[in-house]
Design a protein around this motif. Structure first.
Motif, mmCIF file in Angstrom:
data_model
loop_
_atom_site.group_PDB
_atom_site.id
_atom_site.type_symbol
_atom_site.label_atom_id
_atom_site.label_comp_id
_atom_site.label_asym_id
_atom_site.label_seq_id
_atom_site.Cartn_x
_atom_site.Cartn_y
_atom_site.Cartn_z
ATOM 1 N N ASP A 1 0.816 -1.215 0.000
ATOM 2 C CA ASP A 1 0.000 0.000 0.000
ATOM 3 C C ASP A 1 0.853 1.270 0.000
ATOM 4 O O ASP A 1 0.599 2.198 -0.765
ATOM 5 N N ARG A 2 1.897 1.295 0.841
ATOM 6 C CA ARG A 2 2.671 2.530 0.962
ATOM 7 C C ARG A 2 4.154 2.301 1.255
ATOM 8 O O ARG A 2 4.930 3.261 1.300
ATOM 9 N N ASP A 3 4.577 1.070 1.463
ATOM 10 C CA ASP A 3 5.933 0.809 1.918
ATOM 11 C C ASP A 3 6.876 0.358 0.812
ATOM 12 O O ASP A 3 8.083 0.314 1.023
ATOM 13 N N VAL A 4 6.370 -0.028 -0.345
ATOM 14 C CA VAL A 4 7.211 -0.427 -1.474
ATOM 15 C C VAL A 4 6.696 0.291 -2.716
ATOM 16 O O VAL A 4 5.560 0.070 -3.136
ATOM 17 N N VAL A 5 7.523 1.141 -3.306
ATOM 18 C CA VAL A 5 7.118 1.942 -4.462
ATOM 19 C C VAL A 5 8.178 1.822 -5.547
ATOM 20 O O VAL A 5 9.373 2.032 -5.278
ATOM 21 N N GLN A 6 7.758 1.499 -6.749
ATOM 22 C CA GLN A 6 8.692 1.468 -7.881
ATOM 23 C C GLN A 6 8.921 2.898 -8.367
ATOM 24 O O GLN A 6 7.976 3.638 -8.657
ATOM 25 N N ILE A 7 10.178 3.278 -8.465
ATOM 26 C CA ILE A 7 10.487 4.653 -8.867
ATOM 27 C C ILE A 7 11.233 4.727 -10.188
ATOM 28 O O ILE A 7 11.376 5.818 -10.735
ATOM 29 N N ALA A 8 11.727 3.601 -10.697
ATOM 30 C CA ALA A 8 12.460 3.647 -11.964
ATOM 31 C C ALA A 8 12.450 2.275 -12.608
ATOM 32 O O ALA A 8 12.390 1.256 -11.929
ATOM 33 N N ASN A 9 12.486 2.295 -13.935
ATOM 34 C CA ASN A 9 12.604 1.080 -14.731
ATOM 35 C C ASN A 9 13.598 1.378 -15.844
ATOM 36 O O ASN A 9 13.388 2.289 -16.645
ATOM 37 N N LEU A 10 14.688 0.650 -15.888
ATOM 38 C CA LEU A 10 15.785 0.986 -16.781
ATOM 39 C C LEU A 10 15.366 1.064 -18.253
ATOM 40 O O LEU A 10 15.727 2.021 -18.944
ATOM 41 N N PRO A 11 14.603 0.109 -18.799
ATOM 42 C CA PRO A 11 14.181 0.260 -20.200
ATOM 43 C C PRO A 11 13.368 1.521 -20.458
ATOM 44 O O PRO A 11 13.515 2.171 -21.490
ATOM 45 N N ASP A 12 12.504 1.883 -19.499
ATOM 46 C CA ASP A 12 11.716 3.110 -19.664
ATOM 47 C C ASP A 12 12.603 4.349 -19.627
ATOM 48 O O ASP A 12 12.356 5.323 -20.352
ATOM 49 N N LEU A 13 13.636 4.325 -18.771
ATOM 50 C CA LEU A 13 14.550 5.462 -18.724
ATOM 51 C C LEU A 13 15.292 5.631 -20.045
ATOM 52 O O LEU A 13 15.501 6.751 -20.521
ATOM 53 N N TYR A 14 15.674 4.517 -20.651
ATOM 54 C CA TYR A 14 16.363 4.608 -21.939
ATOM 55 C C TYR A 14 15.448 5.182 -23.018
ATOM 56 O O TYR A 14 15.898 5.893 -23.921
ATOM 57 N N LYS A 15 14.154 4.858 -22.942
ATOM 58 C CA LYS A 15 13.221 5.440 -23.900
ATOM 59 C C LYS A 15 13.150 6.955 -23.740
ATOM 60 O O LYS A 15 13.057 7.701 -24.721
ATOM 61 N N VAL A 16 13.198 7.409 -22.486
ATOM 62 C CA VAL A 16 13.183 8.854 -22.240
ATOM 63 C C VAL A 16 14.460 9.490 -22.781
ATOM 64 O O VAL A 16 14.435 10.551 -23.427
ATOM 65 N N PHE A 17 15.593 8.834 -22.539
ATOM 66 C CA PHE A 17 16.865 9.378 -23.015
ATOM 67 C C PHE A 17 16.898 9.447 -24.543
ATOM 68 O O PHE A 17 17.460 10.377 -25.127
#
Length: 762
Positions: free
Chosen positions: A743-759
């Motif tokens: 609910d609030r204690d584990v949050v995904q903040i980054a995904n490497l393939p998605d970051l490369y798409k942004v780059f």
């Protein structure tokens, strides 16, 4: 639709009463049992090969027709079968391997149930030709449904004399002729023959001293042929799997002893001297509650190096010379090659484990395809460690790259003293990467072999990779010793390998309340979160005061509240060890009334509620003293007759809770624990104990600027070290991720393939 059609489609009416329970007919029982043992021709052949090996054969010949459905014949030169034993040969539970149940604990043969030939006789036409060295002729017998049957009408069923060599020839014809459903599912004879070849190949590799031959009926050229004695395992692998594999094989040998066996809950505990001072954990106070027995095991493995890879993994596992499957061992061996082989490729692994038969339970699967043994997790980890070391030693001269998920650099000084074996070579330009990659002669435990996979799919696969702290520049480079240092004032903490995690056995508890609470944990288990925790790589502590840390799983980065995770983890450890805690002795023992009084003074809510603080202290103290027998028996919370706290439970070895929070813990036991119900009492008490053990800060700093500028104290350094090197590795091993943590204690903040798409879009 007419009425008859509607009536025919309507469900049958329920029975008026319970149906009678009848014993199945013997023929039906045997047919059901046969279906458990004989799944296909390959499973029948496996049983027959094991019988031949048990007979001491040095030559085994297999002949197959129509994928084994029409004909499956195996001929050996073993000791043979006595004529007197032929009448009961194919009956169920007739064996020469066992006489008493205790023989299972020292079993060294393949078979022991006496069900293989019986099962074959119930689903096929079975004939046996056998001869011992002492007899002048061979004897032939035919079987059907476990009993001798005459070869022709009008003849007797007794075994008939015939010509034959020493040994046994077993012929299986028309397999599954009386089970048309099973037969229709196995019509692809090519696939069945491939399975037969796989079984023969694996046993030929493990039994290199035995000559194996396998061919189709009518063919002059065998598909498998091994010379036997004096061949070796590596020669058999070369002959059966090809020279390309054999050139890249590495031999690995491992052994171990003094592996502990968990003591039962009712066993007597060892007692020893306990000394402590200043309320600190004393080493003499930690007594081993487990009796230890020496269990010796050995492992022999031939594995492919990083230069070999195939599309499909070849995994041969033998435990005490028995071909078995183990998903745990297979995953561990696969994990050794993570980050070494290109994505989508697999290695070749042959592993033979020899374990004390007393530690192995082979009676867990009808076909003996699976076995259970003591200390499986520890043995698996040690074997995987040996495989990793062997690969690292061989590949130490190769070019490595260092890949992390987070971006950022580390300030290096030209004058920094770096040992020569860790100095970088000239950088190698890689057009697929956003920066040049340096070839490093790195130590085996921190280096990843170079591979050609896309950079957005590279993942952290080593616990020794750079953590979050190493992303910050070194303030004074002259104080750098060997690698990136996070701060000039911070002492270098012990390495992660300095702390060896101790096994935490689950206590035997027959209380329905505890069993219900344990079942509730498993019921609320979230498979995805549990996998993330089990396979995560620790990145770093983001904020010690807000209990925020970063972990990585695969190519994803997660921000977790390590305080909440730790609280749930210690609660589960409390349930796991219920009634079997080790004591943490406090010397001198503090009076609980004084500790509760300190907590009441700090807690402003009691004064605002209108309650008399002195009355609150007396009521909580009186209640805890009245419950001291129960607290001592179940939780190792020992309160003497003077109202002094002598011991606390140890939930996790090498982890020391913050004893500054002890007054708050004792005060909360009054209003937060439900003392009226057994289950609720245990549940709420363990929750409070877990809250006390969790690395929550005593209180937030009032001035955020002061917090940023404050020099890290020795206590904070110890907290960081405990969280990274004790808490997270232990959670990786024992924490069951529950849905409430998502609910609030584990949050995904980054995904490497998605970051490369942004780059790429920038």
């Amino acid at each position: 639709m007419n009425s008859e059609a509607r009536q025919s489609r309507s469900p049958s009416p329920p029975p008026a009463g319970p149906l009678p329970i009848r014993r199945l007919q013997e023929s039906l029982i045997n047919r059901i049992a046969a279906g458990e043992i004989i799944h296909r021709p390959a499973s029948a052949l496996k049983e027959l090969i094991e019988n031949s090996l048990d007979a001491g054969s040095t030559t085994i010949r297999v002949t197959v027709k129509d994928g084994g459905l029409k004909l499956l014949q195996i001929q050996d030169n073993g000791c043979g079968i006595r004529k007197a034993d032929l009448p009961v040969l194919a009956q169920r539970f007739t064996t020469s391997k066992l006489t008493t149940f205790s023989d299972l604990s020292k079993l060294v043969t393949y078979g022991f149930r006496g069900e293989a030939l019986a099962s074959v006789s119930h689903v096929a036409h079975l004939s046996v030709v056998t001869k011992t060295k002492d007899e002048t002729c061979a004897w032939k017998a035919q079987y059907e449904d476990g009993e001798l049957t005459p070869p022709k009408s009008g003849q007797t069923a007794d075994p008939k004399p015939c010509a034959g060599n020493d040994g046994t020839t077993i012929t299986v014809e028309d397999l599954f002729y009386n089970t048309p459903t099973r037969l229709s599912a196995l019509r692809n004879s090519t696939e069945e023959y491939a399975r037969i070849l796989d079984v023969v190949t694996k046993y030929a590799v493990h039994n290199a001293h035995v000559s194996f031959t396998c061919k189709k009926a009518g063919s002059t050229n065998p598909d498998i042929s091994t010379p036997g004695h004096p061949s070796t395992t590596v020669n058999a692998i070369k002959l059966l799997y090809g020279g390309m594999i054999s050139r890249e094989l590495l031999e690995v040998n491992a052994s171990g002893s003094n592996i502990s066996r968990p003591r039962s809950h009712s066993s007597p505990k060892k007692k020893g001297k306990r000394k402590a001072s200043d309320m600190n954990l004393d080493e003499d106070a930690i007594q081993e509650d487990d009796e230890e027995e020496e269990v010796t095991w050995k492992a022999e493995a031939w594995i492919s190096s990083a230069n070999f890879h195939a599309k499909k993994m070849t995994f041969l596992l033998f435990i005490n010379h028995r071909l078995v499957d183990s998903s745990r061992i297979k995953r561990a061996c696969e994990g050794v090659y993570n980050g070494i082989l290109p994505k989508g490729t697999s290695p070749f692994i042959y592993l033979s484990l020899n374990i004390d038969p007393k530690s192995v339970d082979v009676n867990v699967h009808p076909t003996k395809r699976e076995v259970h043994f003591l200390d499986e997790e520890q043995i698996t980890d040690q074997v995987a460690g040996k495989l990793t070391a062997a690969l690292a030693n061989v590949n130490s001269s190769r070019v490595f790259e260092y890949q992390t998920l987070l971006t950022g650099g580390v300030a290096q000084s030209e004058n920094s003293q770096v040992p020569s074996k860790y100095r970088t070579k000239p950088a190698v330009s890689d057009p697929s990467s956003s920066s040049s990659i340096a070839g490093i002669d790195s130590p085996p435990d921190v280096a990843l072999p170079r591979k050609s996979s896309a950079p957005q799919h590279k993942i952290r696969s080593s616990q020794q990779d750079r953590t979050l702290d190493s992303m910050f520049p070194v303030v004074n480079p002259s104080q750098s010793q060997t690698a990136p240092v996070i701060d000039v004032d911070m002492e270098t903490p012990p390495t992660p390998t300095a702390t060896k995690l101790k096994d935490i056995p689950e206590s035997q508890c027959y209380l329905a309340s505890i069993q219900s609470l344990r079942a509730k944990i498993l019921k609320s288990k979230h498979e995805g979160l549990t996998e993330i925790i089990e396979k995560h790589v620790f990145v770093g502590i983001v904020d010690l005061y807000k209990c925020m840390s970063l972990i990585q799983h695969s190519t994803k980065l997660y921000l977790v509240n390590h305080g909440s995770l730790a609280e749930e983890f210690f609660y589960q450890l409390g349930l796991r060890q219920f009634g079997n805690f080790s004591p943490l002795k406090l010397d001198p023992p503090p009076p609980i009334s004084r500790l509760i009084e300190l907590a009441v003074k700090v807690d402003g809510m009691i004064g605002q509620s209108g309650l008399n603080p002195k009355d609150v202290v007396k009521r909580i103290t009186k209640m805890l003293i009245s419950k001291r027998d129960m607290l001592e028996e179940y939780f190792k919370v020992s309160i003497n007759s003077r109202g002094e706290l002598e011991t606390l439970p140890i939930l996790l070895r090498d982890y020391t809770p913050n004893l500054d929070r002890l007054p708050l813990f004792l005060m909360r036991l009054g209003p937060q624990v439900d003392w009226t119900s057994e289950k609720e009492c245990f549940d709420t008490f363990l929750r409070e104990l877990a809250h006390f053990y969790a690395p929550w800060p005593i209180g937030p700093l009032a001035d955020e600027t002061a917090k940023e500028e404050a020099t890290m104290s020795a206590g904070e350094k110890a907290d960081r070290w405990q969280i990274q090197h004790v808490l997270f590795p232990s959670m990786r091993r024992y924490l069951v991720g529950t849905e409430s943590l998502l609910d609030r204690d584990v949050v995904q903040i980054a995904n490497l393939p998605d970051l490369y798409k942004v780059f790429e879009r920038c």
